[in-house]
Design a protein around this motif. Structure first.
Motif, PDB file in Angstrom:
ATOM      1  N   MET A 202      49.887  33.892  32.766  1.00  0.00           N
ATOM      2  CA  MET A 202      49.518  34.973  33.539  1.00  0.00           C
ATOM      3  C   MET A 202      48.745  33.943  34.866  1.00  0.00           C
ATOM      4  O   MET A 202      47.808  33.163  34.369  1.00  0.00           O
ATOM      5  CB  MET A 202      48.186  35.738  33.126  1.00  0.00           C
ATOM      6  N   THR A 203      49.390  34.174  36.130  1.00  0.00           N
ATOM      7  CA  THR A 203      48.311  33.097  37.335  1.00  0.00           C
ATOM      8  C   THR A 203      47.003  34.040  38.131  1.00  0.00           C
ATOM      9  O   THR A 203      47.616  34.783  38.523  1.00  0.00           O
ATOM     10  CB  THR A 203      49.722  32.725  38.779  1.00  0.00           C
ATOM     11  N   TYR A 204      46.175  33.850  38.296  1.00  0.00           N
ATOM     12  CA  TYR A 204      45.014  34.146  38.938  1.00  0.00           C
ATOM     13  C   TYR A 204      45.230  34.181  40.089  1.00  0.00           C
ATOM     14  O   TYR A 204      44.982  32.130  40.419  1.00  0.00           O
ATOM     15  CB  TYR A 204      44.254  33.950  37.512  1.00  0.00           C
ATOM     16  N   THR A 205      44.673  34.855  40.673  1.00  0.00           N
ATOM     17  CA  THR A 205      45.054  34.446  42.146  1.00  0.00           C
ATOM     18  C   THR A 205      43.056  34.718  43.022  1.00  0.00           C
ATOM     19  O   THR A 205      42.551  35.792  42.313  1.00  0.00           O
ATOM     20  CB  THR A 205      45.285  35.088  43.301  1.00  0.00           C
ATOM     21  N   PRO A 206      42.304  33.435  43.468  1.00  0.00           N
ATOM     22  CA  PRO A 206      41.376  33.330  44.350  1.00  0.00           C
ATOM     23  C   PRO A 206      41.103  34.689  44.433  1.00  0.00           C
ATOM     24  O   PRO A 206      42.017  34.784  45.852  1.00  0.00           O
ATOM     25  CB  PRO A 206      40.300  32.309  44.531  1.00  0.00           C
ATOM     26  N   ILE A 207      39.795  35.505  44.508  1.00  0.00           N
ATOM     27  CA  ILE A 207      39.302  36.452  45.476  1.00  0.00           C
ATOM     28  C   ILE A 207      38.677  36.436  46.442  1.00  0.00           C
ATOM     29  O   ILE A 207      38.735  36.845  48.054  1.00  0.00           O
ATOM     30  CB  ILE A 207      39.732  38.380  45.222  1.00  0.00           C
ATOM     31  N   CYS A 208      37.618  36.309  46.505  1.00  0.00           N
ATOM     32  CA  CYS A 208      36.190  36.152  46.473  1.00  0.00           C
ATOM     33  C   CYS A 208      35.044  35.648  46.332  1.00  0.00           C
ATOM     34  O   CYS A 208      35.045  35.666  44.534  1.00  0.00           O
ATOM     35  CB  CYS A 208      35.880  37.573  47.650  1.00  0.00           C
ATOM     36  N   SER A 209      33.772  35.508  46.808  1.00  0.00           N
ATOM     37  CA  SER A 209      32.505  35.378  45.422  1.00  0.00           C
ATOM     38  C   SER A 209      32.282  35.855  45.456  1.00  0.00           C
ATOM     39  O   SER A 209      31.876  37.683  45.208  1.00  0.00           O
ATOM     40  CB  SER A 209      31.916  34.667  46.670  1.00  0.00           C
ATOM     41  N   VAL A 210      31.478  36.348  43.954  1.00  0.00           N
ATOM     42  CA  VAL A 210      30.890  37.387  43.390  1.00  0.00           C
ATOM     43  C   VAL A 210      30.115  37.862  44.200  1.00  0.00           C
ATOM     44  O   VAL A 210      29.842  39.368  44.456  1.00  0.00           O
ATOM     45  CB  VAL A 210      30.009  36.915  42.061  1.00  0.00           C
ATOM     46  N   ASP A 211      29.671  37.609  44.975  1.00  0.00           N
ATOM     47  CA  ASP A 211      28.042  38.643  45.574  1.00  0.00           C
ATOM     48  C   ASP A 211      29.145  38.440  46.821  1.00  0.00           C
ATOM     49  O   ASP A 211      28.304  39.399  48.183  1.00  0.00           O
ATOM     50  CB  ASP A 211      27.467  36.427  46.508  1.00  0.00           C
ATOM     51  N   ASP A 212      30.132  38.351  47.251  1.00  0.00           N
ATOM     52  CA  ASP A 212      30.874  39.183  48.299  1.00  0.00           C
ATOM     53  C   ASP A 212      30.672  40.535  47.979  1.00  0.00           C
ATOM     54  O   ASP A 212      31.772  41.445  49.119  1.00  0.00           O
ATOM     55  CB  ASP A 212      31.924  38.557  48.691  1.00  0.00           C
ATOM     56  N   ILE A 213      31.113  40.909  46.604  1.00  0.00           N
ATOM     57  CA  ILE A 213      31.657  42.740  46.768  1.00  0.00           C
ATOM     58  C   ILE A 213      29.788  42.844  45.961  1.00  0.00           C
ATOM     59  O   ILE A 213      29.494  42.392  44.877  1.00  0.00           O
ATOM     60  CB  ILE A 213      32.079  42.821  45.278  1.00  0.00           C
ATOM     61  N   LEU A 214      29.313  43.601  47.105  1.00  0.00           N
ATOM     62  CA  LEU A 214      28.206  44.214  46.626  1.00  0.00           C
ATOM     63  C   LEU A 214      28.180  45.297  45.204  1.00  0.00           C
ATOM     64  O   LEU A 214      29.403  45.906  44.552  1.00  0.00           O
ATOM     65  CB  LEU A 214      27.334  45.076  47.576  1.00  0.00           C
ATOM     66  N   PRO A 215      26.980  45.923  44.380  1.00  0.00           N
ATOM     67  CA  PRO A 215      27.488  46.226  42.926  1.00  0.00           C
ATOM     68  C   PRO A 215      27.688  47.738  43.391  1.00  0.00           C
ATOM     69  O   PRO A 215      27.447  47.961  44.625  1.00  0.00           O
ATOM     70  CB  PRO A 215      26.173  46.697  42.210  1.00  0.00           C
ATOM     71  N   ASN A 216      28.593  48.554  42.466  1.00  0.00           N
ATOM     72  CA  ASN A 216      29.088  49.762  42.647  1.00  0.00           C
ATOM     73  C   ASN A 216      29.918  49.861  43.899  1.00  0.00           C
ATOM     74  O   ASN A 216      30.537  50.997  44.767  1.00  0.00           O
ATOM     75  CB  ASN A 216      28.268  50.534  42.317  1.00  0.00           C
ATOM     76  N   THR A 217      30.336  48.764  44.548  1.00  0.00           N
ATOM     77  CA  THR A 217      31.544  48.885  45.560  1.00  0.00           C
ATOM     78  C   THR A 217      33.146  48.246  45.152  1.00  0.00           C
ATOM     79  O   THR A 217      33.126  47.412  44.500  1.00  0.00           O
ATOM     80  CB  THR A 217      31.150  48.196  46.946  1.00  0.00           C
ATOM     81  N   GLY A 218      34.012  48.021  46.220  1.00  0.00           N
ATOM     82  CA  GLY A 218      34.863  47.654  46.082  1.00  0.00           C
ATOM     83  C   GLY A 218      35.420  46.878  47.489  1.00  0.00           C
ATOM     84  O   GLY A 218      34.932  47.247  48.740  1.00  0.00           O
ATOM     85  N   VAL A 219      36.243  46.185  47.303  1.00  0.00           N
ATOM     86  CA  VAL A 219      37.210  45.240  47.867  1.00  0.00           C
ATOM     87  C   VAL A 219      38.729  45.486  48.360  1.00  0.00           C
ATOM     88  O   VAL A 219      39.139  45.334  46.954  1.00  0.00           O
ATOM     89  CB  VAL A 219      36.304  43.923  49.087  1.00  0.00           C
ATOM     90  N   ALA A 220      39.630  45.257  49.978  1.00  0.00           N
ATOM     91  CA  ALA A 220      40.293  44.946  49.582  1.00  0.00           C
ATOM     92  C   ALA A 220      41.063  43.610  49.071  1.00  0.00           C
ATOM     93  O   ALA A 220      40.601  42.754  50.053  1.00  0.00           O
ATOM     94  CB  ALA A 220      41.090  45.658  50.409  1.00  0.00           C
ATOM     95  N   ALA A 221      42.341  43.529  48.419  1.00  0.00           N
ATOM     96  CA  ALA A 221      42.719  41.529  48.642  1.00  0.00           C
ATOM     97  C   ALA A 221      44.791  42.190  48.779  1.00  0.00           C
ATOM     98  O   ALA A 221      44.840  43.165  48.527  1.00  0.00           O
ATOM     99  CB  ALA A 221      41.643  40.740  47.815  1.00  0.00           C
ATOM    100  N   LEU A 222      44.709  41.127  49.490  1.00  0.00           N
ATOM    101  CA  LEU A 222      46.331  41.047  49.405  1.00  0.00           C
ATOM    102  C   LEU A 222      46.757  39.960  48.520  1.00  0.00           C
ATOM    103  O   LEU A 222      46.274  38.372  48.399  1.00  0.00           O
ATOM    104  CB  LEU A 222      46.385  41.150  50.914  1.00  0.00           C
ATOM    105  N   VAL A 223      47.151  39.990  47.326  1.00  0.00           N
ATOM    106  CA  VAL A 223      47.646  39.411  46.068  1.00  0.00           C
ATOM    107  C   VAL A 223      49.254  38.835  45.971  1.00  0.00           C
ATOM    108  O   VAL A 223      49.756  39.900  45.291  1.00  0.00           O
ATOM    109  CB  VAL A 223      47.381  39.372  44.650  1.00  0.00           C
ATOM    110  N   GLY A 224      49.544  38.247  46.549  1.00  0.00           N
ATOM    111  CA  GLY A 224      51.434  38.209  46.580  1.00  0.00           C
ATOM    112  C   GLY A 224      51.294  39.471  47.812  1.00  0.00           C
ATOM    113  O   GLY A 224      50.671  39.189  49.319  1.00  0.00           O
ATOM    114  N   GLU A 225      52.361  39.882  47.711  1.00  0.00           N
ATOM    115  CA  GLU A 225      53.045  41.136  49.131  1.00  0.00           C
ATOM    116  C   GLU A 225      52.242  42.616  48.627  1.00  0.00           C
ATOM    117  O   GLU A 225      52.614  43.552  48.861  1.00  0.00           O
ATOM    118  CB  GLU A 225      54.313  41.644  48.420  1.00  0.00           C
ATOM    119  N   ARG A 226      51.071  42.419  47.542  1.00  0.00           N
ATOM    120  CA  ARG A 226      50.375  43.489  46.734  1.00  0.00           C
ATOM    121  C   ARG A 226      48.908  43.710  47.324  1.00  0.00           C
ATOM    122  O   ARG A 226      48.286  42.915  46.888  1.00  0.00           O
ATOM    123  CB  ARG A 226      50.708  43.232  44.949  1.00  0.00           C
TER     124      ARG A 226
END
Length: 107
Positions: free
Chosen positions: A1-25
Protein backbone atom coordinates in the motif's frame (compact mmCIF):
# COMPACT_ATOMS: atom_id res chain seq x y z
CA UNK A 1 0.00 0.00 0.00
CA UNK A 2 1.43 3.38 -1.00
CA UNK A 3 0.73 6.29 1.34
CA UNK A 4 0.62 9.87 0.08
CA UNK A 5 1.39 12.75 2.48
CA UNK A 6 -1.60 15.11 2.70
CA UNK A 7 -0.81 17.74 5.31
CA UNK A 8 0.36 18.34 8.86
CA UNK A 9 -1.86 17.06 11.68
CA UNK A 10 -2.21 20.67 12.83
CA UNK A 11 -3.60 21.71 9.43
CA UNK A 12 -6.87 19.90 10.23
CA UNK A 13 -8.82 21.35 13.13
CA UNK A 14 -10.54 18.79 15.37
CA UNK A 15 -13.95 17.68 14.04
CA UNK A 16 -13.41 19.12 10.57
CA UNK A 17 -12.25 17.86 7.19
CA UNK A 18 -9.98 18.90 4.35
CA UNK A 19 -9.98 18.01 0.68
CA UNK A 20 -6.98 16.53 -1.08
CA UNK A 21 -6.16 15.14 -4.50
CA UNK A 22 -4.50 11.72 -4.22
CA UNK A 23 -3.49 10.64 -7.68
CA UNK A 24 -6.64 11.36 -9.70
CA UNK A 25 -9.05 10.81 -6.78
CA UNK A 26 -10.72 13.57 -4.73
CA UNK A 27 -10.39 12.54 -1.07
CA UNK A 28 -11.88 14.03 2.11
CA UNK A 29 -9.70 13.63 5.21
CA UNK A 30 -11.36 14.12 8.59
CA UNK A 31 -9.97 14.64 12.06
CA UNK A 32 -12.36 13.32 14.70
CA UNK A 33 -11.49 14.64 18.13
CA UNK A 34 -7.80 15.25 18.62
CA UNK A 35 -6.27 12.03 17.35
CA UNK A 36 -8.57 9.99 15.06
CA UNK A 37 -8.34 10.39 11.30
CA UNK A 38 -10.55 9.01 8.52
CA UNK A 39 -10.58 9.38 4.73
CA UNK A 40 -13.37 8.79 2.22
CA UNK A 41 -13.99 9.91 -1.36
CA UNK A 42 -14.84 13.61 -1.47
CA UNK A 43 -17.32 13.40 -4.38
CA UNK A 44 -20.96 13.44 -3.27
CA UNK A 45 -22.41 10.64 -5.42
CA UNK A 46 -25.86 12.25 -5.60
CA UNK A 47 -24.66 15.63 -6.93
CA UNK A 48 -21.25 14.79 -8.40
CA UNK A 49 -19.75 17.76 -6.51
CA UNK A 50 -16.50 17.50 -4.56
CA UNK A 51 -17.94 18.66 -1.21
CA UNK A 52 -17.96 15.93 1.46
CA UNK A 53 -14.90 17.43 3.23
CA UNK A 54 -17.10 20.45 4.04
CA UNK A 55 -19.81 18.34 5.69
CA UNK A 56 -20.65 18.24 9.38
CA UNK A 57 -19.14 15.44 11.47
CA UNK A 58 -21.32 13.73 14.04
CA UNK A 59 -22.55 10.33 15.08
CA UNK A 60 -25.62 8.23 14.45
CA UNK A 61 -25.63 5.66 17.21
CA UNK A 62 -22.14 4.15 17.33
CA UNK A 63 -21.24 5.29 13.81
CA UNK A 64 -19.09 8.37 13.17
CA UNK A 65 -20.51 10.06 10.07
CA UNK A 66 -20.27 13.13 7.89
CA UNK A 67 -23.43 14.76 6.54
CA UNK A 68 -23.15 15.91 2.95
CA UNK A 69 -23.57 19.70 2.77
CA UNK A 70 -25.82 19.36 -0.29
CA UNK A 71 -28.35 16.58 0.25
CA UNK A 72 -27.61 15.80 3.92
CA UNK A 73 -26.97 12.10 3.31
CA UNK A 74 -24.81 10.57 6.04
CA UNK A 75 -21.59 8.72 5.16
CA UNK A 76 -19.91 6.39 7.66
CA UNK A 77 -16.32 7.61 8.01
CA UNK A 78 -14.99 4.10 8.64
CA UNK A 79 -16.65 2.29 5.74
CA UNK A 80 -17.90 5.01 3.34
CA UNK A 81 -21.41 3.57 3.50
CA UNK A 82 -24.25 5.99 2.76
CA UNK A 83 -26.77 5.31 5.51
CA UNK A 84 -29.83 6.61 3.63
CA UNK A 85 -28.99 5.07 0.25
CA UNK A 86 -26.33 2.30 0.40
CA UNK A 87 -26.10 2.28 -3.40
CA UNK A 88 -24.59 5.79 -3.13
CA UNK A 89 -21.78 4.74 -0.80
CA UNK A 90 -18.24 6.02 -1.36
CA UNK A 91 -14.83 4.40 -0.84
CA UNK A 92 -13.08 4.61 2.50
CA UNK A 93 -9.28 4.91 2.47
CA UNK A 94 -6.50 4.02 4.87
CA UNK A 95 -5.03 6.85 6.96
CA UNK A 96 -1.98 6.96 9.17
CA UNK A 97 -0.04 9.63 11.01
CA UNK A 98 3.75 9.66 10.91
CA UNK A 99 5.99 12.35 12.37
CA UNK A 100 3.08 14.80 12.64
CA UNK A 101 1.98 14.29 9.01
CA UNK A 102 -1.30 12.80 7.80
CA UNK A 103 -0.90 10.19 5.04
CA UNK A 104 -3.59 8.49 2.92
CA UNK A 105 -3.49 5.27 0.88
CA UNK A 106 -6.23 4.68 -1.67
CA UNK A 107 -8.29 1.51 -1.33
Amino acid sequence: MTYTPICSVDDILPNTGVAALVGERHVAVFRVGSDRFHAIDNIDPRSGASVLARGLIGNLGERIVVASPLYKNHFDLTTGECLEAPEQSVRAHAVQVQDGRVLVALN
